[in-house]
Design a protein around this motif. Structure first.
Motif, PDB file in Angstrom:
ATOM      1  N   VAL A  95      24.453  48.425  47.365  1.00  0.00           N
ATOM      2  CA  VAL A  95      23.445  49.428  47.054  1.00  0.00           C
ATOM      3  C   VAL A  95      23.184  50.227  48.329  1.00  0.00           C
ATOM      4  O   VAL A  95      22.922  49.648  49.386  1.00  0.00           O
ATOM      5  CB  VAL A  95      22.134  48.765  46.567  1.00  0.00           C
ATOM      6  N   ILE A  96      23.284  51.549  48.218  1.00  0.00           N
ATOM      7  CA  ILE A  96      23.005  52.422  49.357  1.00  0.00           C
ATOM      8  C   ILE A  96      21.884  53.362  48.952  1.00  0.00           C
ATOM      9  O   ILE A  96      22.011  54.078  47.946  1.00  0.00           O
ATOM     10  CB  ILE A  96      24.254  53.218  49.791  1.00  0.00           C
ATOM     11  N   ASN A  97      20.803  53.339  49.723  1.00  0.00           N
ATOM     12  CA  ASN A  97      19.625  54.172  49.426  1.00  0.00           C
ATOM     13  C   ASN A  97      19.178  54.023  47.972  1.00  0.00           C
ATOM     14  O   ASN A  97      18.930  55.003  47.278  1.00  0.00           O
ATOM     15  CB  ASN A  97      19.884  55.634  49.784  1.00  0.00           C
ATOM     16  N   GLU A  98      19.114  52.758  47.540  1.00  0.00           N
ATOM     17  CA  GLU A  98      18.628  52.387  46.199  1.00  0.00           C
ATOM     18  C   GLU A  98      19.535  52.822  45.056  1.00  0.00           C
ATOM     19  O   GLU A  98      19.131  52.799  43.901  1.00  0.00           O
ATOM     20  CB  GLU A  98      17.196  52.891  45.978  1.00  0.00           C
ATOM     21  N   LYS A  99      20.788  53.217  45.358  1.00  0.00           N
ATOM     22  CA  LYS A  99      21.754  53.564  44.315  1.00  0.00           C
ATOM     23  C   LYS A  99      22.888  52.543  44.343  1.00  0.00           C
ATOM     24  O   LYS A  99      23.486  52.324  45.397  1.00  0.00           O
ATOM     25  CB  LYS A  99      22.322  54.968  44.544  1.00  0.00           C
ATOM     26  N   VAL A 100      23.186  51.953  43.193  1.00  0.00           N
ATOM     27  CA  VAL A 100      24.285  50.990  43.114  1.00  0.00           C
ATOM     28  C   VAL A 100      25.595  51.765  43.246  1.00  0.00           C
ATOM     29  O   VAL A 100      25.878  52.667  42.470  1.00  0.00           O
ATOM     30  CB  VAL A 100      24.257  50.206  41.784  1.00  0.00           C
ATOM     31  N   LYS A 101      26.375  51.410  44.268  1.00  0.00           N
ATOM     32  CA  LYS A 101      27.646  52.096  44.522  1.00  0.00           C
ATOM     33  C   LYS A 101      28.843  51.293  44.041  1.00  0.00           C
ATOM     34  O   LYS A 101      29.861  51.860  43.669  1.00  0.00           O
ATOM     35  CB  LYS A 101      27.797  52.386  46.023  1.00  0.00           C
ATOM     36  N   LEU A 102      28.739  49.976  44.084  1.00  0.00           N
ATOM     37  CA  LEU A 102      29.831  49.088  43.671  1.00  0.00           C
ATOM     38  C   LEU A 102      29.247  47.812  43.096  1.00  0.00           C
ATOM     39  O   LEU A 102      28.212  47.347  43.570  1.00  0.00           O
ATOM     40  CB  LEU A 102      30.672  48.668  44.879  1.00  0.00           C
ATOM     41  N   ALA A 103      29.921  47.229  42.125  1.00  0.00           N
ATOM     42  CA  ALA A 103      29.501  45.935  41.594  1.00  0.00           C
ATOM     43  C   ALA A 103      30.709  45.154  41.097  1.00  0.00           C
ATOM     44  O   ALA A 103      31.635  45.739  40.541  1.00  0.00           O
ATOM     45  CB  ALA A 103      28.497  46.116  40.461  1.00  0.00           C
ATOM     46  N   GLY A 104      30.683  43.865  41.343  1.00  0.00           N
ATOM     47  CA  GLY A 104      31.708  42.981  40.804  1.00  0.00           C
ATOM     48  C   GLY A 104      32.998  42.880  41.586  1.00  0.00           C
ATOM     49  O   GLY A 104      33.941  42.257  41.130  1.00  0.00           O
ATOM     50  N   LYS A 105      33.041  43.498  42.774  1.00  0.00           N
ATOM     51  CA  LYS A 105      34.261  43.391  43.574  1.00  0.00           C
ATOM     52  C   LYS A 105      33.921  43.542  45.054  1.00  0.00           C
ATOM     53  O   LYS A 105      32.849  44.015  45.412  1.00  0.00           O
ATOM     54  CB  LYS A 105      35.291  44.438  43.166  1.00  0.00           C
ATOM     55  N   VAL A 106      34.868  43.136  45.878  1.00  0.00           N
ATOM     56  CA  VAL A 106      34.714  43.274  47.324  1.00  0.00           C
ATOM     57  C   VAL A 106      35.637  44.398  47.780  1.00  0.00           C
ATOM     58  O   VAL A 106      36.858  44.263  47.719  1.00  0.00           O
ATOM     59  CB  VAL A 106      35.068  41.966  48.062  1.00  0.00           C
ATOM     60  N   PRO A 107      35.055  45.512  48.215  1.00  0.00           N
ATOM     61  CA  PRO A 107      35.875  46.627  48.691  1.00  0.00           C
ATOM     62  C   PRO A 107      36.376  46.356  50.099  1.00  0.00           C
ATOM     63  O   PRO A 107      35.876  45.456  50.785  1.00  0.00           O
ATOM     64  CB  PRO A 107      34.879  47.793  48.700  1.00  0.00           C
ATOM     65  N   ASN A 108      37.342  47.138  50.548  1.00  0.00           N
ATOM     66  CA  ASN A 108      37.744  47.003  51.946  1.00  0.00           C
ATOM     67  C   ASN A 108      36.791  47.836  52.801  1.00  0.00           C
ATOM     68  O   ASN A 108      35.976  48.603  52.275  1.00  0.00           O
ATOM     69  CB  ASN A 108      39.216  47.388  52.152  1.00  0.00           C
ATOM     70  N   LYS A 109      36.891  47.678  54.102  1.00  0.00           N
ATOM     71  CA  LYS A 109      35.960  48.352  55.005  1.00  0.00           C
ATOM     72  C   LYS A 109      36.056  49.867  54.889  1.00  0.00           C
ATOM     73  O   LYS A 109      35.034  50.557  54.919  1.00  0.00           O
ATOM     74  CB  LYS A 109      36.187  47.902  56.450  1.00  0.00           C
ATOM     75  N   GLN A 110      37.254  50.407  54.728  1.00  0.00           N
ATOM     76  CA  GLN A 110      37.414  51.855  54.616  1.00  0.00           C
ATOM     77  C   GLN A 110      36.677  52.410  53.397  1.00  0.00           C
ATOM     78  O   GLN A 110      36.073  53.472  53.462  1.00  0.00           O
ATOM     79  CB  GLN A 110      38.896  52.235  54.567  1.00  0.00           C
ATOM     80  N   GLN A 111      36.714  51.680  52.298  1.00  0.00           N
ATOM     81  CA  GLN A 111      35.994  52.116  51.095  1.00  0.00           C
ATOM     82  C   GLN A 111      34.485  52.156  51.351  1.00  0.00           C
ATOM     83  O   GLN A 111      33.804  53.088  50.920  1.00  0.00           O
ATOM     84  CB  GLN A 111      36.297  51.185  49.924  1.00  0.00           C
ATOM     85  N   VAL A 112      33.969  51.166  52.054  1.00  0.00           N
ATOM     86  CA  VAL A 112      32.532  51.131  52.368  1.00  0.00           C
ATOM     87  C   VAL A 112      32.183  52.273  53.321  1.00  0.00           C
ATOM     88  O   VAL A 112      31.164  52.951  53.142  1.00  0.00           O
ATOM     89  CB  VAL A 112      32.117  49.761  52.958  1.00  0.00           C
ATOM     90  N   ILE A 113      33.033  52.523  54.298  1.00  0.00           N
ATOM     91  CA  ILE A 113      32.809  53.634  55.226  1.00  0.00           C
ATOM     92  C   ILE A 113      32.729  54.949  54.453  1.00  0.00           C
ATOM     93  O   ILE A 113      31.832  55.771  54.692  1.00  0.00           O
ATOM     94  CB  ILE A 113      33.912  53.677  56.308  1.00  0.00           C
ATOM     95  N   GLU A 114      33.644  55.154  53.505  1.00  0.00           N
ATOM     96  CA  GLU A 114      33.641  56.388  52.712  1.00  0.00           C
ATOM     97  C   GLU A 114      32.366  56.523  51.886  1.00  0.00           C
ATOM     98  O   GLU A 114      31.802  57.609  51.777  1.00  0.00           O
ATOM     99  CB  GLU A 114      34.881  56.437  51.819  1.00  0.00           C
ATOM    100  N   LEU A 115      31.904  55.413  51.307  1.00  0.00           N
ATOM    101  CA  LEU A 115      30.656  55.446  50.531  1.00  0.00           C
ATOM    102  C   LEU A 115      29.460  55.790  51.432  1.00  0.00           C
ATOM    103  O   LEU A 115      28.590  56.570  51.039  1.00  0.00           O
ATOM    104  CB  LEU A 115      30.432  54.112  49.837  1.00  0.00           C
ATOM    105  N   LEU A 116      29.449  55.216  52.623  1.00  0.00           N
ATOM    106  CA  LEU A 116      28.359  55.512  53.572  1.00  0.00           C
ATOM    107  C   LEU A 116      28.396  56.970  53.999  1.00  0.00           C
ATOM    108  O   LEU A 116      27.358  57.639  54.057  1.00  0.00           O
ATOM    109  CB  LEU A 116      28.446  54.585  54.788  1.00  0.00           C
ATOM    110  N   GLN A 117      29.584  57.469  54.293  1.00  0.00           N
ATOM    111  CA  GLN A 117      29.725  58.864  54.735  1.00  0.00           C
ATOM    112  C   GLN A 117      29.295  59.821  53.625  1.00  0.00           C
ATOM    113  O   GLN A 117      28.647  60.842  53.905  1.00  0.00           O
ATOM    114  CB  GLN A 117      31.170  59.156  55.165  1.00  0.00           C
ATOM    115  N   THR A 118      29.641  59.514  52.389  1.00  0.00           N
ATOM    116  CA  THR A 118      29.236  60.353  51.255  1.00  0.00           C
ATOM    117  C   THR A 118      27.712  60.410  51.159  1.00  0.00           C
ATOM    118  O   THR A 118      27.136  61.462  50.926  1.00  0.00           O
ATOM    119  CB  THR A 118      29.827  59.800  49.935  1.00  0.00           C
ATOM    120  N   GLU A 119      27.080  59.279  51.383  1.00  0.00           N
ATOM    121  CA  GLU A 119      25.619  59.220  51.304  1.00  0.00           C
ATOM    122  C   GLU A 119      24.971  59.980  52.467  1.00  0.00           C
ATOM    123  O   GLU A 119      23.873  60.502  52.322  1.00  0.00           O
ATOM    124  CB  GLU A 119      25.170  57.758  51.286  1.00  0.00           C
ATOM    125  N   LEU A 120      25.650  60.056  53.588  1.00  0.00           N
ATOM    126  CA  LEU A 120      25.128  60.771  54.749  1.00  0.00           C
ATOM    127  C   LEU A 120      25.186  62.284  54.558  1.00  0.00           C
ATOM    128  O   LEU A 120      24.400  63.023  55.149  1.00  0.00           O
ATOM    129  CB  LEU A 120      25.911  60.404  56.010  1.00  0.00           C
TER     130      LEU A 120
END
Length: 80
Positions: A54-79
């Motif tokens: 969950v990033i800034n109270e929005k569920v971004k992923l559920a039920g799986k473990v992403p790799n670090k690059q995927q998490v970085i991309e989700l964080l950058q999108t939120e920024l």
């Protein structure tokens, strides 16, 4: 920025927390990373499978473990 890892403490949940913390550190952003293990709180997000990210109270992923690059991309999108 607030980043939450929803999960009951299984190995996948711990792995997602580790990846999220690494991604935040790699980006050098000011973010609070919190682990949420309370079932009622997890359910309040409408998540049916963990781990969840969950990033800034929005569920971004559920039920799986992403790799670090995927998490970085989700964080950058939120920024943006």
């Amino acid at each position: 920025m607030k980043v939450k890892i929803l999960g009951t403490g299984c190995s996948k949940c711990k792995k997602l927390e580790e990846i999220a913390r690494e991604a935040v550190a790699d980006l050098g952003i000011d973010a609070e990373v919190e682990k949420v293990e309370d079932i009622a709180k997890i359910m309040s997000y409408g998540v049916m499978s963990t781990p969840a990210l969950v990033i800034n109270e929005k569920v971004k992923l559920a039920g799986k473990v992403p790799n670090k690059q995927q998490v970085i991309e989700l964080l950058q999108t939120e920024l943006s």
